[in-house]
Design an enzyme around this catalytic site. Sequence first.
Site, short mmCIF file in Angstrom:
data_model
loop_
_atom_site.label_atom_id
_atom_site.label_comp_id
_atom_site.label_asym_id
_atom_site.label_seq_id
_atom_site.Cartn_x
_atom_site.Cartn_y
_atom_site.Cartn_z
N ASP A 36 -2.60 -9.12 0.56
CA ASP A 36 -1.79 -8.55 -0.58
C ASP A 36 -2.58 -8.71 -1.69
O ASP A 36 -2.31 -10.46 -2.43
CB ASP A 36 -0.18 -9.10 -0.53
CG ASP A 36 0.53 -8.62 -2.44
OD1 ASP A 36 -0.25 -7.24 -2.50
OD2 ASP A 36 1.27 -8.68 -2.26
N ASN A 38 -2.00 -8.02 -5.27
CA ASN A 38 -0.57 -7.47 -6.52
C ASN A 38 0.39 -8.32 -6.31
O ASN A 38 1.30 -8.09 -7.75
CB ASN A 38 -1.48 -6.25 -6.52
CG ASN A 38 -0.55 -5.00 -5.85
OD1 ASN A 38 0.28 -5.80 -4.59
ND2 ASN A 38 -0.58 -4.13 -5.82
N ASP A 40 2.69 -7.84 -4.55
CA ASP A 40 4.06 -7.15 -4.71
C ASP A 40 4.64 -6.87 -2.98
O ASP A 40 5.50 -6.58 -2.78
CB ASP A 40 3.91 -5.61 -4.84
CG ASP A 40 2.86 -4.25 -3.52
OD1 ASP A 40 2.12 -5.37 -2.53
OD2 ASP A 40 2.30 -3.69 -3.88
N ASP A 44 -2.93 -4.67 0.98
CA ASP A 44 -3.74 -3.38 0.37
C ASP A 44 -4.98 -3.67 0.28
O ASP A 44 -5.14 -4.51 1.12
CB ASP A 44 -3.64 -3.52 -1.24
CG ASP A 44 -2.92 -4.50 -2.53
OD1 ASP A 44 -4.63 -5.90 -1.11
OD2 ASP A 44 -2.76 -5.12 -2.67
N ASP A 215 -6.36 9.27 15.94
CA ASP A 215 -4.70 9.20 16.52
C ASP A 215 -3.74 10.18 17.13
O ASP A 215 -4.22 11.33 16.90
CB ASP A 215 -4.04 9.08 15.75
CG ASP A 215 -2.64 8.86 14.91
OD1 ASP A 215 -2.32 7.41 16.17
OD2 ASP A 215 -1.43 9.07 14.89
N GLU A 279 -7.54 7.87 20.49
CA GLU A 279 -6.60 7.81 21.09
C GLU A 279 -6.02 8.18 22.31
O GLU A 279 -5.01 9.74 21.25
CB GLU A 279 -5.36 6.46 20.14
CG GLU A 279 -4.04 6.58 20.58
CD GLU A 279 -2.58 6.24 19.81
OE1 GLU A 279 -1.28 5.15 19.87
OE2 GLU A 279 -2.71 7.78 19.06
#
Length: 548
Positions: A36, A38, A40, A44, A215, A279
């Site tokens: 992370d 930033n 929060d 990201d 997926d 997948e």
Amino acid sequence: MIETQSAPEITQPLRAYRPWWRGAAIYQIYPRSFADSNGDGVGDLPGITARLDHVASLGVDAIWLSPFFTSPMRDFGYDVADYCGVDPIFGTLADFDALIARAHALGLKVIIDQVYSHTSDQHAWFRESRQDRINARADWYVWADPKPDGSPPNNWASVFGGPAWSWDARRRQYYLHNFLTEQPDLNVHNPHVQQALIDTARFWLDRGVDGFRLDALNFAMHDPELRDNPPAPENGGPRTRPFDYQQHLFNQSHADIAGFIERLRDVLDSYGDRFTVAEIGGPDPDDEMKAFTRGDRRLNSAYSFDFLYAPRLTPALVKASLDRWPAGEGIGWPSWAFSNHDAPRAISRWAAPEQAARTARMAMLLLVTLRGNIFLYQGDELGLTQVDVPFEALQDPEAIANWPLTLSRDGARTPMPWQHAWPHGGFSTAQPWLPLGNDHDALAVDRQEASADSMLALTRELLAMRNASDALLIGDMRIIEASEALLLFERSNGEERLLCVFNLGDVVLDWHPPESGPWRVVAEVGGAAIGRLPAISGMVLGVKEWME
């Protein structure tokens, strides 16, 4: 260290051309839980970019990014609301471009998820499709009239529980959703839908991605006749959802999926050395995996579930899985993973807590010696265990809906521990979206960097061994023995020959090579040696003359 004596230097160049992906080691990153930047509490794209040096140091060939697209996050990104957008929680398209540039500078390829079987109900395509039965995208999703009594068109069940159909009052029809209600199924039979998905692929290929993981690809097309699925026979296993009570003959796995794959492959080939892996889940996906990878006009590989949900690691499991993918003309190339974002971490499935560290080392040696591509899930290089996330902290909709009879995916999605003794393991300055494991601080990256005997150091050494060996990257594999505890197989390519031997049981085995020869231990874990294999140990033997 992995050597029992001074390590032989393997310096021979590759003796056969291979596409970069054939035999590749690919590192899966779950963006919400990697790093992370930033504060929060959610990982990201800039956080990933800042940590790519760690990934490159492992010796892997590529990263696979789980979804980071615009999404309401009902299924944490697998409900896509904009195929060509980055969700603000992860950053911007500029952040993605920076990630691509940094990865390529480090010699890493970048593979991203593509979800072609369904979208979010917030996608603009679905918002238009549901308005009425005559709009331009009216047939872009799977709509069906109710039965005369108003009930759903057939008996198909959702993976996440309940019927696979939801009523929409505007069209006075049901729409299909094999997963969440908020994940309506695309009608990929429609050539306009196929073209829109191919345009999506082009968008990301033009931005520099090196391939796709597709997926839930076997859910991309349904039976247009909407026939009922027959009941599944009793197999002695647990049935936690209505989905488990059916044979899924008609809501998935339509034969026409292969034609769409060939259209997609034509596009990928126009960009050069791109990679595709499907997948394909289900109780018996082997036929589809082979069909989707057959020849040179379909996908490069298929992602096996054989090890992902196995409660035990046994020689019989390894033999059965590898036997399904022999070398041969027209047979596809397999991909293997022991853990991922959808499955409980392997070492917590395969070992008691007191044996977790030992099992992690043995499993890593086994993974790098398998024939095919190998996928490492973030934290595998640290020996991370499954986290027991309490019900009140669960985020996974499947786990919440089926509590307590399903294995929570959240326990494998917890944040990476980067710095021990830092708040939240150095993952974030804020409370993370999921709790870190209680034992993960001791396994943090910085702590393992300081130890030459750590799981992290071992992972680097084993991947270096694999990268230096044609036999391991592209060679043949022959199972010699798979008894109750002993697993013995040969990897070979040309003159290079390696014996890989593992004791997967809990008692010491006396073991000598099945034939005399100038064998030398190339790598070992768990104290394995010629003549004695401790419980949960393994080693790789090479022919002395070849290595000198």
